[in-house]
Design an enzyme around this catalytic site. Structure first.
Site, PDB file in Angstrom:
ATOM      1  N   TYR A 162       0.756  -1.000  -0.153  1.00  0.00           N
ATOM      2  CA  TYR A 162      -0.003   0.071  -0.038  1.00  0.00           C
ATOM      3  C   TYR A 162       0.842   1.312  -0.166  1.00  0.00           C
ATOM      4  CZ  TYR A 162      -0.317  -0.213   5.530  1.00  0.00           C
ATOM      5  OH  TYR A 162       0.028  -0.446   6.607  1.00  0.00           O
ATOM      6  N   GLU A 163      -0.008   2.558  -0.153  1.00  0.00           N
ATOM      7  CA  GLU A 163       0.848   3.858  -0.451  1.00  0.00           C
ATOM      8  C   GLU A 163       1.647   3.662  -1.585  1.00  0.00           C
ATOM      9  OE1 GLU A 163      -0.018   6.137   0.902  1.00  0.00           O
ATOM     10  OE2 GLU A 163      -1.094   5.421   2.664  1.00  0.00           O
ATOM     11  N   GLY A 164       1.348   3.241  -2.507  1.00  0.00           N
ATOM     12  CA  GLY A 164       2.068   3.009  -4.035  1.00  0.00           C
ATOM     13  C   GLY A 164       3.006   1.776  -3.825  1.00  0.00           C
TER      14      GLY A 164
END
Ligand SMILES: Cc1cc2nc3c(=O)[nH]c(=O)nc-3n(C[C@H](O)[C@H](O)[C@H](O)COP(=O)(O)OP(=O)(O)OC[C@H]3O[C@@H](n4cnc5c(N)ncnc54)[C@H](O)[C@@H]3O)c2cc1C
Length: 593
Positions: free
Chosen positions: A437-439
């Protein structure tokens, strides 16, 4: 039973002061905070994390948060623990003073967040989002929205979410479809579905403030047509308290591998009249506004890797001292497994990655502080450049380190690591989300090579490498037998980084080749940077303890040496993977067509 958590306050202090160098070029904040004050802050925050929050971690993995008819109930003890953490002011420690925060350095907020996250990563994900939302609103929202929402978000009385992802729009945010229609009173009515929204619904606080990306009716297609909206779960009454329920609900939560009590929610907006929201920033500039939040969240996600690595390390060391198996050469007695050289290597690898990841994360946070607080504009710009370069490195390197360290932690436990009882497996399951997550970490590597390096033709990285070179030279010149080949391995690693940097920014470089080389390039830069920061710490430890009488300093020197000799030593392999196999990736990758 999982091992208890002991906040590594001394290591954190040492990293802040001697590795991240947070005081350098940061006179204003530095003068306000003597080291003893920082120690008290860390000890106090650590005591709450270890005493009240860490004991909830394993139980809330076994009996996680649950969804029922739109409501999400959190595990027993969570409301009290989160409430105590917020009431003590930890949510707002590094947030703006004008809205009730303590205005302390980001790097100090980073250290306190590390302890909360080590104690319970599933709980630690909540303030990451609230703090990020505060920064986005502080930077981009109207004065009225700030006054109405920020005080209670800063205090942690309310929490926030980051609503980007939709079923068809994951890494590619340009594909999102949630729609926002202007209403007559200046608000907007939102309709659409978001998935995977962390803490989209819970019962810890009386309101939840969603920052939602959506499209205005006349918006251009793709990423240039996205706007940011503030959408509260409960609309506020005139006195600012929560009133009527907004038109949104949580349609369910995911059943996940790890962080099982961090509710991952499917959110439905506007099934009836439309969910009421307010524009944050200018129309169609939502992605840029959200990037304020995402950059912060990327650093915080990297920190999750550090935090979980620390917890897994402590757990593995406790087990390795207790568990006896086999005999050492020349002895008849069974030995604690920590005395076996192969287990020592695993433990050292865990400690080395943990320390290197912490060093890079704290250095990035210190650059964020300097970018706002340094006295002259040139120093602020340089710090902002470094913060930009380091953010994808922290996110990818530290989260990969978290998974690797947690996996080695299982290995040290043998079969007991694979069963759930010891808690070693939970660390690995929890750690596994952070590279996603978060890129994803692949997207971080692409950001580094195709945006951050290209933006300045690689000069920012060249300056960082020159600084690392000075550390390598000092380590070599020290003529210190405790350093072993640390300086030499670093110098070789830095030379490999320089060759890859030059190759990536070569004029006319085929972008596809650079993208194929992105992940090993990021790994190389971050691995060697970690080594240089640990060596910087080793040089400081030697200066503080020239006779080698202090075990903590001896340990720091030993870990820095091991990291250089064992992990930085792989730099040439990463260089080969980046440069030697980029073309092969493009050619052989088509075999899957
Ligand atoms: C537990 C959990 C919590 C989450 N919390 C939130 C949240 O609070 N808010 C929110 O908005 N989202 C959240 N997410 C969503 C998360 O950010 C996405 O899962 C993530 O960005 C990846 O998107 P995706 O899952 O659609 O994967 P995809 O985008 O489909 O990617 C699949 C794979 O393809 C690769 N890939 C995709 N595009 C490219 C490209 N252009 N170049 C190279 N490789 C590419 C990726 O690296 C990945 O390996 C959460 C997800 C989970 C699982």
């Amino acid at each position: 039973m999982a091992a208890p958590y002991t906040p590594p306050v001394e290591d954190m202090l040492f990293t802040l002061e001697h590795v991240a160098g947070w005081r350098e070029g940061n006179k204003v904040l530095s003068d306000k905070l003597p080291q003893e004050d920082i120690r008290s802050i860390l000890e106090e925050s650590g005591s709450l994390a270890a005493g009240m929050i860490a004991p909830l971690n394993q139980a809330s993995d076994r009996a996680p948060s649950a969804w029922r008819e739109g409501a999400v109930s959190m595990p027993p003890g969570w409301k009290e623990a989160y409430g105590a953490w917020a009431a003590a002011g930890w949510n707002g420690i590094a947030l703006p003073e004008e809205f009730g925060g303590a205005g302390m350095p980001v790097v100090l907020g980073t250290a306190t967040m590390e302890m909360l996250t080590s104690a319970c990563m599933a709980m630690g994900t909540l303030p990451v989002l609230t703090q990020g939302a505060v920064e986005a609103l502080h930077a981009h929202a109207s004065e009225e929205l700030k006054q109405r929402y920020l005080p209670r978000l800063v205090s942690g009385e309310w929490t926030a979410t980051m609503d980007l992802t939709e079923p068809q729009a994951g890494s590619d945010l340009g594909a999102l479809r949630t729609a926002a229609m202007p209403a007559a009173d200046g608000s907007y009515l939102l309709r659409g579905q978001k998935i995977f929204i962390t803490y989209g619904e819970h019962d810890l606080t009386e309101n939840i403030i969603h920052l939602v990306l959506a499209r205005l009716p006349d918006a251009p297609a793709g990423p240039k047509g996205i706007s940011l909206f503030l959408v509260p779960k409960f609309l506020l009454k005139a006195d600012g308290s929560p009133g009527a329920r907004n038109d949104m609900h949580c349609a369910g939560i995911e059943h996940k591998l790890g962080i099982r009590s961090s509710p991952t929610c499917s959110m439905v907006y506007g099934e009836m009249q439309g969910a009421v929201g307010w524009l944050v920033g200018r129309p169609n500039e939502g992605l840029a506004c959200m990037f304020t939040m995402m950059n912060k969240a990327r650093l915080a996600t990297g920190l999750q890797g550090v935090a979980i690595a620390e917890r897994a390390l402590q757990q593995a060391l406790a087990y390795a001292h207790e568990r006896r198996q086999g005999r050492l050469p020349g002895s008849d007695e069974s030995t604690p497994i920590i005395r076996h050289p192969d287990v020592m290597r695993n433990a050292l690898t865990m400690a080395a990655y943990t320390a290197a990841a912490r060093a890079i994360a704290y250095r990035a946070a210190a650059e964020i502080d300097r970018s706002a607080q340094a006295e002259d504009a040139a120093a602020r710009n340089q710090a902002a450049l470094y913060a930009g370069l380091l953010t994808p490195m922290v996110k990818a390197f530290a989260t990969d380190a978290g998974v690797k360290v947690a996996s080695l932690g299982i290995q040290i436990h043998g079969g007991m690591g694979y069963v759930e009882e010891t808690g070693a497996a939970q660390h690995w399951r929890d750690a596994r989300i952070a590279p996603i997550y978060e890129g994803t970490n692949g997207i971080q590597a692409i950001d580094l090579v195709s945006r951050k390096l290209m933006r300045d033709g690689g000069t920012g990285l060249a300056a960082l490498l020159a600084e690392m070179q000075l550390v390598a030279q000092s380590a070599q010149a020290a003529n210190e037998h405790r350093f072993g080949a640390m300086g030499e391995r670093l110098a070789e690693g830095i030379a490999a980084c320089e060759r890859v940097r030059t190759w990536l920014v070569q004029p006319g470089r085929d972008l596809r080749l650079a993208l194929a080389a992105a992940t090993p390039s990021l790994r190389l830069f971050a691995t060697v940077l970690g080594g240089a920061l640990l060596a910087k710490g080793a040089l400081a430890a030697r200066q503080l303890d020239p006779a080698g009488a202090h075990p903590a300093h001896a340990r720091r020197i030993g870990i820095a040496r091991f990291y250089a000799e064992s992990i930085v030593a792989g730099a040439q392999g990463l260089e080969q993977a980046a440069l030697g196999s980029a073309q092969t990736v493009i050619e052989a990758g088509t075999l899957f067509d």
